[in-house]
Enzyme design. Sequence first.
Site, PDB file in Angstrom:
ATOM      1  N   SER A   1       0.684  -1.180   0.034  1.00 20.65           N
ATOM      2  CA  SER A   1      -0.022   0.075  -0.052  1.00 20.65           C
ATOM      3  C   SER A   1       0.841   1.233   0.071  1.00 20.65           C
ATOM      4  CB  SER A   1      -1.050   0.087   1.015  1.00 20.65           C
ATOM      5  OG  SER A   1       0.042   0.295   2.269  1.00 20.65           O
TER       6      SER A   1
ATOM      7  N   LYS B   1      -5.465   4.594   9.236  1.00 22.12           N
ATOM      8  CA  LYS B   1      -4.618   5.612   8.303  1.00 22.12           C
ATOM      9  C   LYS B   1      -5.066   7.001   8.573  1.00 22.12           C
ATOM     10  CE  LYS B   1      -2.836   1.908   5.372  1.00 22.12           C
ATOM     11  NZ  LYS B   1      -2.882   1.479   4.057  1.00 22.12           N
TER      12      LYS B   1
HETATM   13 CA   LIG Z   1       0.964   3.321   2.917  1.00 20.10          CA
END
Ligand SMILES: [Ca+2]
Lengths: 221, 221, 221, 221, 221, 221
Positions: E95, E138
């Site tokens: 990611s 996140k």
């Molecule tokens: Ca990341």
Amino acid sequence: RYGLAEKEDQVGVVTGLAWTSVGGELLSIEALRLPGKGRMKTTGKLGDVMKESIDAASSFVRSISPELGVKPPKFEAVDIHVHVPEGATPKDGPSAGVAMVTSIVSVLTGIPVRKDVAMTGEVTLRGNVLPIGGLKEKLLAALRGGIKTVLIPEENAKDLAEIPDNVKEGLRIVPVAHVREVLREALVRMPDPVEWDEAAEEAAAAARRLERDNTPTATAH
Amino acid sequence: RYGLAEKEDQVGVVTGLAWTSVGGELLSIEALRLPGKGRMKTTGKLGDVMKESIDAASSFVRSISPELGVKPPKFEAVDIHVHVPEGATPKDGPSAGVAMVTSIVSVLTGIPVRKDVAMTGEVTLRGNVLPIGGLKEKLLAALRGGIKTVLIPEENAKDLAEIPDNVKEGLRIVPVAHVREVLREALVRMPDPVEWDEAAEEAAAAARRLERDNTPTATAH
Amino acid sequence: RYGLAEKEDQVGVVTGLAWTSVGGELLSIEALRLPGKGRMKTTGKLGDVMKESIDAASSFVRSISPELGVKPPKFEAVDIHVHVPEGATPKDGPSAGVAMVTSIVSVLTGIPVRKDVAMTGEVTLRGNVLPIGGLKEKLLAALRGGIKTVLIPEENAKDLAEIPDNVKEGLRIVPVAHVREVLREALVRMPDPVEWDEAAEEAAAAARRLERDNTPTATAH
Amino acid sequence: RYGLAEKEDQVGVVTGLAWTSVGGELLSIEALRLPGKGRMKTTGKLGDVMKESIDAASSFVRSISPELGVKPPKFEAVDIHVHVPEGATPKDGPSAGVAMVTSIVSVLTGIPVRKDVAMTGEVTLRGNVLPIGGLKEKLLAALRGGIKTVLIPEENAKDLAEIPDNVKEGLRIVPVAHVREVLREALVRMPDPVEWDEAAEEAAAAARRLERDNTPTATAH
Amino acid sequence: RYGLAEKEDQVGVVTGLAWTSVGGELLSIEALRLPGKGRMKTTGKLGDVMKESIDAASSFVRSISPELGVKPPKFEAVDIHVHVPEGATPKDGPSAGVAMVTSIVSVLTGIPVRKDVAMTGEVTLRGNVLPIGGLKEKLLAALRGGIKTVLIPEENAKDLAEIPDNVKEGLRIVPVAHVREVLREALVRMPDPVEWDEAAEEAAAAARRLERDNTPTATAH
Amino acid sequence: RYGLAEKEDQVGVVTGLAWTSVGGELLSIEALRLPGKGRMKTTGKLGDVMKESIDAASSFVRSISPELGVKPPKFEAVDIHVHVPEGATPKDGPSAGVAMVTSIVSVLTGIPVRKDVAMTGEVTLRGNVLPIGGLKEKLLAALRGGIKTVLIPEENAKDLAEIPDNVKEGLRIVPVAHVREVLREALVRMPDPVEWDEAAEEAAAAARRLERDNTPTATAH
Ligand SMILES: [Ca+2]
Ligand SMILES: [Ca+2]
Ligand SMILES: [Ca+2]
Ligand SMILES: [Ca+2]
Ligand SMILES: [Ca+2]
Ligand SMILES: [Ca+2]
Ligand SMILES: [Ca+2]
Ligand SMILES: [Ca+2]
Ligand SMILES: [Ca+2]
Ligand SMILES: [Ca+2]
Ligand SMILES: [Ca+2]
Ligand SMILES: [Ca+2]
């Protein structure tokens, strides 16, 4: 004959001292110099720490090579093979460092190693000698094997108090703090230094390259 | 035919002697020389110790190559492949060292190996022969396989007392201390040495390089 | 002498600080510069994280090399060997990063490192100093070892509240946020920068190549 | 169609015979020759022993290449890829050695392999054929797969006594002692040898190099 | 300062977002460009998937380099080092792909990255952005760290329904489908494209080679 | 959008079909061509069997390259990167072989792949298509994903009897025996062959080399 001192002074053959669960043992270390490209080969079932001690020994020797009479470019023209028989016995540890330095210097200079000298000690990249374990067992193995002189790390000198008198009387024991002292004891003679001015050599090589590039390859009229 | 002596003298084919849990066995070692770049290839499910014994054998042979009639630069122009059939059987240990040296010398010189000679012994980088285990089983295998002469390490000669008389009568057993003795027994003839002055060769090569660099590639007027 | 401060200022020898289950310890880090091809060698039973911290230190140093008086092409002409004795002791972790940077800068510039300075801190690719663990144990080891000045990460300054007064009085403790501050404290003098205009150098090199290709190698009439 | 004889004679496609816990099986071995640099690539989930048998096959073929009409320098100008489908099935063992030799010879010479021939046998570096296991299962697989001729190692001929009569009647079974016999049976025609005097070629190449070095690149007056 | 947004816009420094068992975290990704040979080095205890995401990012950037103002041969003249501190913390997963692309583009073009932008998303070889996990954690980490703008994969936009309002109000959240959108948000300015006609460049290079080969190196009379 | 057919015809992007424990799935395979040296890079957490299937695909494509309009030396001037997103999902098996061939041919020729075609099948070095498992699950995934045409191995055609009618009615299912049939279905147009006479090209290259060596580099008087 294995486990005994060498029969004659030889180039590249050095007697180290190993310490195992069943006591001390002479360790014959052999180096050969071959025409090559600066590669180092190691054989003899060596563990990673012993292989790293050979790498460190090799870099130290390269760093002082003019002092040994060897010009640095020589290293790019030879391969060195270090072998520790017996090939089926695993060996490891850093304490053969001084022996590795000595065998590499011997094959590079062509100067034989005294057959009745054994040695033990870790070396740093500056050639300093660090202490080792198993001093008593190693000295006993040296005595049994017919060795006359044993080089030990200076920091192990304090451990000599615990060594039996008959061992200390049967051997000449020399504490050493730096590999230069090892070489003076172990080689049959010291090499003559060569001059090597790294900056000047680099500048000269660069100048030769430049001239070649700029010269028209033919001027004809 | 596997497990029996070879039928004819061949270049690069040597009979070694292995020792397994079920007894001794003839070990056929084959080397080939190919046009190449100084590489060594090994096949036959060889363990790390046997591979290292091939490395040591190879370095030793390179170090004495002028004595074998082979100029050192030759090594950079050939590849050598050492194979030990049967490919599915794992093999290991240092005791095939003398056989490895012999097969490499044979392919480099083109001199065949006597078909009725078998051999066992570890070798050092100086060509000294170190003792091995399983002497009795190896000699029995040699006898069974039709071998006439067996080369054994000198340090194993003391073990011959325990070998049955019929074995000692059926075989010519030759103790050897150095690989030079092995080659004299195993090769059908000894190679003629060539002269090779390493320092002079290096100086000549350097001079040729220098001249080429300094010569203006054309001087025309 | 191992575990004590160095006896003199040396090129390439830096004192780091390690933290083990039994306390803190001085860690001697040695770098050597050898004629070579831009290779980095590491020895001393280093774990992967410590090896990566050497890689990062090396890239950072290359990225600021003109500021250190070192022209970038120099890196392609030398090998650097970083060794951390004692060779049998496993070492790992990123906190020797600042010491790695310092020893690499020292061997590249030839400027010695102050013998009575120790340091700890992870470095990033931009030379920022990240916090470390075991501050108390590391400071105790520095005091025991005769160190005068200890460089610690600025983000660890808040942890000084928990350090015994006698330790803080026996040491000069300098929090640092960037490796430039480390070099000012650790090197006996700062290097003089060189000018290096990357784009201009690249263009000049390309122009030289082009001219060589296009010039007829002889113009004759 | 997998598990059946090939439909036409093809270059580089050879039918081997495998022996698994559930019986015998046809093994299609494919080689391709590509412009390259003397590299060998192998795919098909091959075990180490099978990969080594391909290495040995390749060295053997190189060693006899003039006899196959292929000049040795050709090997430095091609890559060979040997693949054994089906890619998800693990394969191992040395018994496909004769098939590996045959496929490599076929791609090098461009001579197709007979589609109705299958083969099994380990090969040595001299091209001798060593015995294999699972003869009965392999012959049954060959019969089932529509194969007409099966090449087996001469040392396995004694095992034919235990093979059912219908199998021996349905197949032409040819015992072979050397790979040369394999090639005569398997290739649609034998290649024409070329002359190749290794020593003369080497001398000529050396002479050309010398002349080039010594010729002043321009002689002008 | 670790775990907070950067203090200034920097070349090659990008803020990614990681998701661990204990929550989200800012991930500082650093790239350096060094004179070199087209090599990619990665450090920071990166797992195989993260290393592959750097490889994919690098190939994508090379494939669009003229659009970024970078001529393809430039890649053969530089090395790129990507480091992810803290060096002792294992990191993995795909990611960070968009952050890897951004840091590589930044060091190649010399254009700084906005300090208050964070980003997460896998990238394909065509620069498409694939969805990621841990969106909520996140975003929380971004808010805590003082980030202003967060770039997320378009396919994760549907997950924003589950994100607390205070998070969505505290951050500018930008869904992106392709890396081009990422670069427009993250770089302080977009690079100017250069023209690069691959076929024409190849033909010109081939013509230059041919002319050099065919021109007699001097024609004099 | 992952798991659905591509939105437009693209160069190098091919839809394969995977079979996992939870059903079938579309597998997007991406290849890029970069200026390079004949290297193949693979990413996407690929198992050894899938990597080998890419190697085999690549060799097959090289072997037929003139038929694809690509001259063999082209391969030494490009690198190819094959990536299979999603990067965190392990993938393995040989059944993407036909998709690998198709994506490599597409990037080499620059011809796009039809977006509504999916494919499955192992390939041999001759381009033959071998059967695969999980046909039903793969066809269901294709239908779900909006695929119009599915290419399956001819040897799997017999398994179509067990496929539900609605699947067979919703898809055009094309059994293929060789990769040439795959390319005709999958590429938006077929490439034009180029002439390439390997022997003539080699002879011409050798002649050019010889002439260059023998021409005195300047003849002036
Ligand atoms: Ca990341
Ligand atoms: Ca012993
Ligand atoms: Ca020792
Ligand atoms: Ca046997
Ligand atoms: Ca033996
Ligand atoms: Ca200690
Ligand atoms: Ca430290
Ligand atoms: Ca099967
Ligand atoms: Ca077989
Ligand atoms: Ca943290
Ligand atoms: Ca998925
Ligand atoms: Ca598939």
